[in-house]
Motif scaffolding. Sequence first.
Motif, PDB file in Angstrom:
ATOM      1  N   UNK A 126      14.813 -19.604  35.070  1.00 50.02           N
ATOM      2  CA  UNK A 126      15.300 -18.358  34.471  1.00 50.02           C
ATOM      3  C   UNK A 126      16.730 -18.447  33.966  1.00 50.02           C
ATOM      4  N   UNK A 127      17.495 -19.445  34.398  1.00 46.77           N
ATOM      5  CA  UNK A 127      18.871 -19.567  33.915  1.00 46.77           C
ATOM      6  C   UNK A 127      19.041 -20.739  32.950  1.00 46.77           C
ATOM      7  N   UNK A 128      17.950 -21.351  32.555  1.00 47.87           N
ATOM      8  CA  UNK A 128      18.019 -22.478  31.629  1.00 47.87           C
ATOM      9  C   UNK A 128      17.655 -22.034  30.218  1.00 47.87           C
ATOM     10  N   UNK A 129      18.363 -22.575  29.242  1.00 48.97           N
ATOM     11  CA  UNK A 129      18.142 -22.228  27.839  1.00 48.97           C
ATOM     12  C   UNK A 129      17.954 -23.509  27.018  1.00 48.97           C
ATOM     13  N   UNK A 130      17.083 -23.431  26.028  1.00 47.25           N
ATOM     14  CA  UNK A 130      16.872 -24.545  25.106  1.00 47.25           C
ATOM     15  C   UNK A 130      17.844 -24.389  23.945  1.00 47.25           C
ATOM     16  N   UNK A 131      18.855 -25.223  23.908  1.00 48.43           N
ATOM     17  CA  UNK A 131      19.944 -25.097  22.933  1.00 48.43           C
ATOM     18  C   UNK A 131      19.756 -26.060  21.771  1.00 48.43           C
ATOM     19  N   UNK A 132      19.732 -25.534  20.565  1.00 47.50           N
ATOM     20  CA  UNK A 132      19.668 -26.384  19.375  1.00 47.50           C
ATOM     21  C   UNK A 132      21.046 -26.956  19.052  1.00 47.50           C
ATOM     22  N   UNK A 133      21.109 -28.240  18.742  1.00 50.34           N
ATOM     23  CA  UNK A 133      22.347 -28.842  18.238  1.00 50.34           C
ATOM     24  C   UNK A 133      22.521 -28.491  16.766  1.00 50.34           C
ATOM     25  N   UNK A 134      21.475 -28.686  15.989  1.00 49.47           N
ATOM     26  CA  UNK A 134      21.456 -28.212  14.608  1.00 49.47           C
ATOM     27  C   UNK A 134      20.707 -26.890  14.619  1.00 49.47           C
ATOM     28  N   UNK A 135      21.384 -25.774  14.356  1.00 51.24           N
ATOM     29  CA  UNK A 135      20.769 -24.459  14.549  1.00 51.24           C
ATOM     30  C   UNK A 135      19.470 -24.278  13.783  1.00 51.24           C
ATOM     31  N   UNK A 136      18.621 -23.404  14.324  1.00 53.72           N
ATOM     32  CA  UNK A 136      17.312 -23.106  13.737  1.00 53.72           C
ATOM     33  C   UNK A 136      17.429 -22.824  12.239  1.00 53.72           C
ATOM     34  N   UNK A 137      18.371 -21.967  11.873  1.00 58.02           N
ATOM     35  CA  UNK A 137      18.497 -21.553  10.470  1.00 58.02           C
ATOM     36  C   UNK A 137      18.978 -22.681   9.571  1.00 58.02           C
ATOM     37  N   UNK A 138      19.652 -23.684  10.131  1.00 57.83           N
ATOM     38  CA  UNK A 138      20.193 -24.785   9.338  1.00 57.83           C
ATOM     39  C   UNK A 138      19.200 -25.933   9.144  1.00 57.83           C
ATOM     40  N   UNK A 139      18.119 -25.924   9.919  1.00 59.10           N
ATOM     41  CA  UNK A 139      17.155 -27.019   9.846  1.00 59.10           C
ATOM     42  C   UNK A 139      16.377 -26.986   8.540  1.00 59.10           C
ATOM     43  N   UNK A 140      16.067 -28.158   8.012  1.00 60.41           N
ATOM     44  CA  UNK A 140      15.367 -28.267   6.735  1.00 60.41           C
ATOM     45  C   UNK A 140      13.859 -28.147   6.882  1.00 60.41           C
ATOM     46  N   UNK A 141      13.334 -28.280   8.105  1.00 59.35           N
ATOM     47  CA  UNK A 141      11.882 -28.285   8.293  1.00 59.35           C
ATOM     48  C   UNK A 141      11.543 -27.863   9.711  1.00 59.35           C
ATOM     49  N   UNK A 142      10.272 -27.531   9.920  1.00 62.54           N
ATOM     50  CA  UNK A 142       9.807 -27.222  11.273  1.00 62.54           C
ATOM     51  C   UNK A 142       9.922 -28.443  12.178  1.00 62.54           C
ATOM     52  N   UNK A 143       9.754 -29.626  11.609  1.00 65.41           N
ATOM     53  CA  UNK A 143       9.876 -30.845  12.402  1.00 65.41           C
ATOM     54  C   UNK A 143      11.273 -30.961  13.011  1.00 65.41           C
ATOM     55  N   UNK A 144      12.305 -30.626  12.234  1.00 66.18           N
ATOM     56  CA  UNK A 144      13.666 -30.637  12.764  1.00 66.18           C
ATOM     57  C   UNK A 144      13.849 -29.551  13.818  1.00 66.18           C
ATOM     58  N   UNK A 145      13.331 -28.358  13.541  1.00 68.29           N
ATOM     59  CA  UNK A 145      13.505 -27.246  14.474  1.00 68.29           C
ATOM     60  C   UNK A 145      12.857 -27.528  15.818  1.00 68.29           C
ATOM     61  N   UNK A 146      11.733 -28.253  15.811  1.00 67.68           N
ATOM     62  CA  UNK A 146      10.971 -28.498  17.028  1.00 67.68           C
ATOM     63  C   UNK A 146      11.252 -29.858  17.647  1.00 67.68           C
ATOM     64  N   UNK A 147      12.132 -30.621  17.032  1.00 63.63           N
ATOM     65  CA  UNK A 147      12.437 -31.958  17.532  1.00 63.63           C
ATOM     66  C   UNK A 147      13.161 -31.843  18.865  1.00 63.63           C
ATOM     67  N   UNK A 148      12.565 -32.387  19.914  1.00 65.00           N
ATOM     68  CA  UNK A 148      13.147 -32.283  21.250  1.00 65.00           C
ATOM     69  C   UNK A 148      14.518 -32.952  21.324  1.00 65.00           C
TER      70      UNK A 148
END
Length: 274
Positions: free
Chosen positions: A173-195
């Motif tokens: 409950x206190x853990x968050x999945x943090x994007x290094x390259x933000x969701x809105x800045x990603x060029x594709x779903x593959x980038x957005x979902x890349x672990x």
Amino acid sequence: MDALASLSFRMNPLQRTLIEKAGHDNGFEHALAQEPAVVAMVSARHQTRAVVSVPPRGGFNVLFHSISLALLPELHRAFEGVATTVDSFSVATVADLALLLRRAASLSQALPSQAAQDYQAEVAEALEKLPAGSRGTEVERLVRQRVGQDRFRTAMLDYWGGACAVKKVSIPSVLRASHAKPWADCASDEERLDVFNGFLLCAHLDALFDRFLISFDEAGWMLVSPSISTKDGELLGLTEPLQLRWLAPEHASYLQYHRMRFNGASNAETGTDI
């Protein structure tokens, strides 16, 4: 017959039962057609195949076949010392076998190709439930973002073993999945979902990382923005040296992007030219 079979004894019924149970309980729930010297196991949840044999000296040999190029390097990192070849591992006990299979299954579900496939399937199912005329609207965009962020979080929990990438805290409950390259800045779903495009972080570290107030260098050491005062840094637990538990080569490009934004934000706060 698999190459491992020629180097292994014909296993007895008890050994086969123990191997199949270890697979069933740890992410490889389906045993394929039996061969005398190996047990081949797969899953409906990912596309990795595990082939287990019993060598003359005892223990278990495990050979993995995966569509993900990142799986084997990750397993080598996590199980340093038990790899016998590039794609095979040797473990001594059933407990060790279960641990290896569980990690391989978790990684197989988290790594990019599988995460993207699961996302597309889940989005298609969600869109089917939308009212007619919702396709191509803001409603569809929000559905895709919600499903994607849920899928990304699940993949990050799997990849990081359910613990913060820095602090090792394991309270979901206190853990968050943090994007290094933000969701809105990603060029594709593959980038957005890349672990590899992010880290599993405690909530306060996630908030700081998301706002480019902290980042990580090439070795994984935490960088702290000069805009955070010494007092605030102490209260947030940022004054001691902090480092990511590990870094894969695939993290590098995303972290480089994040550091660029971090440096830009830090320079803006201090009035320094970029």
